[in-house]
Design an enzyme around this catalytic site. Structure first.
Site, mmCIF file in Angstrom:
data_model
loop_
_atom_site.group_PDB
_atom_site.id
_atom_site.type_symbol
_atom_site.label_atom_id
_atom_site.label_comp_id
_atom_site.label_asym_id
_atom_site.label_seq_id
_atom_site.Cartn_x
_atom_site.Cartn_y
_atom_site.Cartn_z
ATOM 1 N N LEU A 22 -10.152 -39.330 39.319
ATOM 2 C CA LEU A 22 -8.817 -39.480 38.880
ATOM 3 C C LEU A 22 -8.525 -41.050 39.009
ATOM 4 O O LEU A 22 -7.445 -41.261 39.578
ATOM 5 C CB LEU A 22 -7.233 -39.003 39.303
ATOM 6 C CG LEU A 22 -7.754 -37.231 38.518
ATOM 7 C CD1 LEU A 22 -6.170 -36.017 39.513
ATOM 8 C CD2 LEU A 22 -7.137 -37.324 37.373
ATOM 9 N N GLY A 23 -10.147 -41.219 39.724
ATOM 10 C CA GLY A 23 -9.830 -42.268 40.863
ATOM 11 C C GLY A 23 -8.723 -42.709 41.603
ATOM 12 O O GLY A 23 -7.849 -43.518 42.210
ATOM 13 N N GLY A 25 -6.199 -40.749 42.021
ATOM 14 C CA GLY A 25 -5.040 -40.867 41.020
ATOM 15 C C GLY A 25 -4.416 -41.900 40.492
ATOM 16 O O GLY A 25 -3.518 -41.454 39.388
ATOM 17 N N PHE A 26 -4.795 -42.891 41.025
ATOM 18 C CA PHE A 26 -4.203 -44.252 39.883
ATOM 19 C C PHE A 26 -4.322 -43.996 38.813
ATOM 20 O O PHE A 26 -3.813 -44.068 37.754
ATOM 21 C CB PHE A 26 -5.877 -44.563 40.127
ATOM 22 C CG PHE A 26 -5.282 -46.727 39.518
ATOM 23 C CD1 PHE A 26 -4.055 -47.711 40.186
ATOM 24 C CD2 PHE A 26 -6.092 -46.764 38.678
ATOM 25 C CE1 PHE A 26 -3.959 -48.429 40.024
ATOM 26 C CE2 PHE A 26 -5.563 -48.646 38.111
ATOM 27 C CZ PHE A 26 -4.228 -49.411 38.313
ATOM 28 N N TYR A 39 -13.106 -33.493 57.125
ATOM 29 C CA TYR A 39 -12.090 -33.973 56.224
ATOM 30 C C TYR A 39 -10.643 -33.895 57.292
ATOM 31 O O TYR A 39 -10.454 -32.069 57.853
ATOM 32 C CB TYR A 39 -11.695 -33.495 54.993
ATOM 33 C CG TYR A 39 -12.099 -33.950 53.976
ATOM 34 C CD1 TYR A 39 -13.229 -35.030 53.758
ATOM 35 C CD2 TYR A 39 -12.113 -32.752 53.158
ATOM 36 C CE1 TYR A 39 -14.114 -35.423 52.454
ATOM 37 C CE2 TYR A 39 -13.667 -33.432 52.079
ATOM 38 C CZ TYR A 39 -14.012 -34.489 51.520
ATOM 39 O OH TYR A 39 -15.199 -34.915 51.169
ATOM 40 N N HIS A 95 -23.453 -35.679 53.181
ATOM 41 C CA HIS A 95 -22.020 -36.116 52.984
ATOM 42 C C HIS A 95 -22.113 -37.178 52.489
ATOM 43 O O HIS A 95 -22.290 -38.121 51.712
ATOM 44 C CB HIS A 95 -20.993 -36.140 53.722
ATOM 45 C CG HIS A 95 -19.768 -36.553 53.506
ATOM 46 N ND1 HIS A 95 -18.519 -36.143 54.433
ATOM 47 C CD2 HIS A 95 -18.987 -36.700 51.921
ATOM 48 C CE1 HIS A 95 -18.061 -36.121 53.307
ATOM 49 N NE2 HIS A 95 -18.304 -37.098 52.378
HETATM 50 N N1 LIG Z 1 -18.295 -37.243 48.778
HETATM 51 C C1 LIG Z 1 -17.593 -37.905 48.814
HETATM 52 O O1 LIG Z 1 -17.834 -38.713 49.278
HETATM 53 C C2 LIG Z 1 -16.657 -37.656 48.427
HETATM 54 C C3 LIG Z 1 -14.859 -39.118 48.617
HETATM 55 C C4 LIG Z 1 -13.767 -38.705 48.213
HETATM 56 C C5 LIG Z 1 -13.522 -37.558 47.249
HETATM 57 N N2 LIG Z 1 -14.339 -36.294 47.919
HETATM 58 C C6 LIG Z 1 -13.972 -34.906 46.887
HETATM 59 O O2 LIG Z 1 -13.395 -35.207 45.633
HETATM 60 C C7 LIG Z 1 -11.894 -35.051 45.632
HETATM 61 C C8 LIG Z 1 -11.706 -34.848 45.001
HETATM 62 O O3 LIG Z 1 -11.080 -36.772 45.032
HETATM 63 P P1 LIG Z 1 -9.738 -37.249 45.481
HETATM 64 O O4 LIG Z 1 -8.771 -36.524 45.680
HETATM 65 O O5 LIG Z 1 -10.140 -39.172 46.433
HETATM 66 O O6 LIG Z 1 -9.221 -38.015 44.691
HETATM 67 P P2 LIG Z 1 -8.753 -37.685 42.954
HETATM 68 O O7 LIG Z 1 -8.670 -36.254 42.487
HETATM 69 O O8 LIG Z 1 -9.248 -38.642 42.264
HETATM 70 O O9 LIG Z 1 -7.412 -38.329 42.950
HETATM 71 C C9 LIG Z 1 -6.684 -37.127 44.180
HETATM 72 C C10 LIG Z 1 -4.629 -38.038 44.147
HETATM 73 O O10 LIG Z 1 -4.661 -38.320 42.757
HETATM 74 C C11 LIG Z 1 -3.134 -37.300 42.955
HETATM 75 N N3 LIG Z 1 -3.058 -35.850 41.054
HETATM 76 C C12 LIG Z 1 -3.915 -35.204 41.640
HETATM 77 N N4 LIG Z 1 -3.664 -34.703 40.606
HETATM 78 C C13 LIG Z 1 -2.667 -36.220 39.434
HETATM 79 C C14 LIG Z 1 -1.688 -35.781 38.483
HETATM 80 N N5 LIG Z 1 -1.339 -34.307 37.840
HETATM 81 N N6 LIG Z 1 -1.086 -36.631 38.296
HETATM 82 C C15 LIG Z 1 -0.957 -37.747 39.734
HETATM 83 N N7 LIG Z 1 -1.386 -37.801 40.721
HETATM 84 C C16 LIG Z 1 -2.298 -36.556 40.703
HETATM 85 C C17 LIG Z 1 -2.757 -36.912 44.457
HETATM 86 O O11 LIG Z 1 -1.998 -36.309 45.084
HETATM 87 P P3 LIG Z 1 -1.536 -35.245 45.618
HETATM 88 O O12 LIG Z 1 -2.791 -34.854 46.977
HETATM 89 O O13 LIG Z 1 -0.111 -35.552 46.553
HETATM 90 O O14 LIG Z 1 -1.473 -33.936 44.804
HETATM 91 C C18 LIG Z 1 -3.765 -37.417 45.480
HETATM 92 O O15 LIG Z 1 -2.912 -38.526 45.915
HETATM 93 C C19 LIG Z 1 -11.608 -34.717 47.044
HETATM 94 O O16 LIG Z 1 -10.354 -34.168 47.557
HETATM 95 C C20 LIG Z 1 -12.784 -34.888 48.344
HETATM 96 O O17 LIG Z 1 -12.897 -32.537 47.851
HETATM 97 C C21 LIG Z 1 -15.582 -35.737 47.597
#
Ligand SMILES: NC(=O)c1ccc[n+]([C@@H]2O[C@H](COP(=O)([O-])OP(=O)(O)OC[C@H]3O[C@@H](n4cnc5c(N)ncnc54)[C@H](OP(=O)(O)O)[C@@H]3O)[C@@H](O)[C@H]2O)c1
Length: 328
Positions: free
Chosen positions: A205-206, A208-209, A57, A124
Site C-alpha cells: 500500500l506504499g 499506507g500512502f 521490529y 532481511h
Molecule cells: N522486508 C522488508 O524489508 C520490509 C520492509 C517494510 C515492511 N515489511 C513488511 O511488510 C508489511 C507491510 O508493509 P508496511 O506496513 O510497511 O506498508 P503497507 O502495508 O503498504 O502500509 C501500512 C500502512 O498503511 C496503513 N493501512 C493499512 N491498511 C489500510 C487501509 N485499508 N486504509 C488506510 N490505511 C491503511 C497502516 O495503518 P495502521 O498500521 O494504522 O493500521 C500502515 O500505516 C510490514 O508489516 C512488514 O511485515 C518488510
C-alpha cells in the site's frame, strides 16, 4: 467477506494475502498490544495464515507479540520472520549474515515466538561482507535441524538469488512491490519465476500512502519513519498526491477504495505473488481482504498503471543510505 484463497510460494501453501505485523511494534508510531492481538486473531479467524514479522521490529517486541497471539493456534499459522539487522532502529544500519550470527538470531527468534520451528525464515538484507553461500549454508543447516521449514531472502538482487538457490532452494523473495515501487519487475521477478521462487510484496500500500489516507505528515507521530522518507517529504508528497487522486477516481468508479485497488493490482501480478499489507486495525484488515474479491480486466490494470507512471513518482523509496542495502 469472501473466503481467503490459497496461493503457493514455491511449495509452501499460504493465504493469498498475508498480514504484515511490523507496524504493531515499529515504524508507524505507538501501538496498543491488545488492539494488535485482536487484529491478529481476527486475521486468523478470517483465514489469513501468513503472518510476517522480523527480529528487528520493536527489537524483539513484534515476535513476542506474535508468539502471544498464536499461542494455542500454532497449526493455523505460517510464521515468517527475518534476521539480519544487527542494529536497533535509529542506529546506523549494520547487516550481519555470518553463520554464527544466523544460528544465534534463529535461536533468539524461536525463543521470542515461543515455537519450535519457523515456517519461513528470511535474510532481511544481504550482508555485503559475507558471501551469500555462507549465509544460506547456515540457514540450510537450520532446515536440517528442523528449526526452520523454508528459506527466504528480502531485497536480494537477481545474481544473489541465483547463488543462494544453488545452495538450498529459496521459497520466497520478500521485496517492496507496489504501484509506486516496481524495481523488481525488470530483472528480479523473472529470475524468481525461472527458479520457482514465490514473491511476497512488502509495503503493497506504499506504506499506507496509496490508500489516500495521508495527505500530509502532520498527523503522523513524531517517531513515524515516514516523516523521514523521501516520498513523504515536502514537494514530493504533493506531487505523489496527484497520483492518489487518480487512483481514488478509478476506485470510486468501481465502488471500492483506493487501497483495495492498489492491493488488487499487486495481487494481479501473478499466482506466485502474496502481498502482506500491514495494519493494526480490524477495519483496515477487513477492507484489505476485500481486495481479494476484485477481478481486474487488462483494461482496468492498464488504467491503474497509467494513473501511476513510474517516472511521475516523486522521491526515492528509501533514503540514500538505506537504498545501498536493497536489490543487492
Ligand atoms: N522486508 C522488508 O524489508 C520490509 C520492509 C517494510 C515492511 N515489511 C513488511 O511488510 C508489511 C507491510 O508493509 P508496511 O506496513 O510497511 O506498508 P503497507 O502495508 O503498504 O502500509 C501500512 C500502512 O498503511 C496503513 N493501512 C493499512 N491498511 C489500510 C487501509 N485499508 N486504509 C488506510 N490505511 C491503511 C497502516 O495503518 P495502521 O498500521 O494504522 O493500521 C500502515 O500505516 C510490514 O508489516 C512488514 O511485515 C518488510
Amino acid at each position: 467477506m469472501t473466503d481467503v484463497p490459497t496461493r503457493h510460494l514455491g511449495r509452501l501453501a499460504v493465504s493469498a494475502q498475508g498480514l504484515g505485523c511490523m507496524g504493531m511494534s515499529h515504524g508507524y508510531g505507538d501501538s496498543d498490544d491488545a488492539q494488535s492481538i485482536a487484529t491478529l486473531h481476527r486475521a486468523l479467524d478470517l483465514g489469513v495464515t501468513l503472518l510476517d514479522t522480523a527480529d528487528f521490529y520493536g527489537a524483539g517486541h513484534n515476535e513476542e507479540l506474535i508468539g502471544r497471539a498464536v499461542a494455542g493456534r500454532r497449526d493455523e499459522v505460517v510464521l515468517a520472520t527475518k534476521f539480519g539487522f544487527a542494529n536497533r532502529l535509529g542506529e546506523p544500519t549494520r547487516v550481519r549474515g555470518d553463520a554464527a550470527y544466523v544460528r544465534q538470531a534463529c535461536e533468539a527468534s524461536l525463543r521470542r515466538l515461543g515455537v519450535d520451528h519457523i515456517d519461513l525464515y528470511y535474510q532481511h538484507r544481504v550482508d555485503p561482507d559475507v558471501p551469500i553461500e555462507e549465509t544460506v549454508g547456515a540457514m540450510a543447516e537450520l532446515v536440517q535441524a528442523g528449526k526452520v521449514r523454508h528459506l527466504g531472502l528480502s531485497e536480494a538482487g537477481a545474481h544473489t538469488i541465483r547463488r543462494a538457490h544453488a545452495v538450498h532452494p529459496i521459497t520466497a523473495l520478500q521485496s517492496e512491490w507496489s504501484l509506486w515501487t516496481r524495481d523488481i519487475e525488470a530483472e528480479i521477478a523473472p529470475v524468481c519465476r525461472e527458479l520457482g521462487i514465490g514473491m511476497v510484496p512488502f509495503s503493497p500500500l506504499g506504506r499506507g500512502f496509496l490508500t489516500g489516507q495521508y495527505s500530509s505528515v502532520e498527523g503522523l507521530a513524531e517517531n513515524d519513519v515516514r516523516r523521514s522518507q523521501p516520498r513523504f517529504a515536502d514537494g514530493n508528497l504533493e506531487r505523489n498526491l496527484a497520483i492518489v487522486r487518480k487512483l481514488k477516481d478509478l476506485a470510486a468508479a468501481k465502488g471500492v477504495t483506493a487501497g483495495q485497488l492498489a492491493l488488487a493490482w499487486v495481487q494481479h501480478r501473478g499466482a506466485d505473488v502474496v502481498p502482506i499489507p500491514g495494519t493494526r486495525r480490524l477495519r483496515y484488515l477487513e477492507e484489505n481482504l476485500g481486495a481479494l474479491a476484485l477481478d481486474l480486466s487488462p483494461q482496468d490494470l492498464a488504467a491503474i498503471e497509467a494513473a501511476a507512471p513510474p517516472e511521475q513518482i516523486a522521491g526515492t523509496r528509501y533514503d540514500a543510505t538505506s537504498l545501498t542495502f536493497v536489490n543487492n
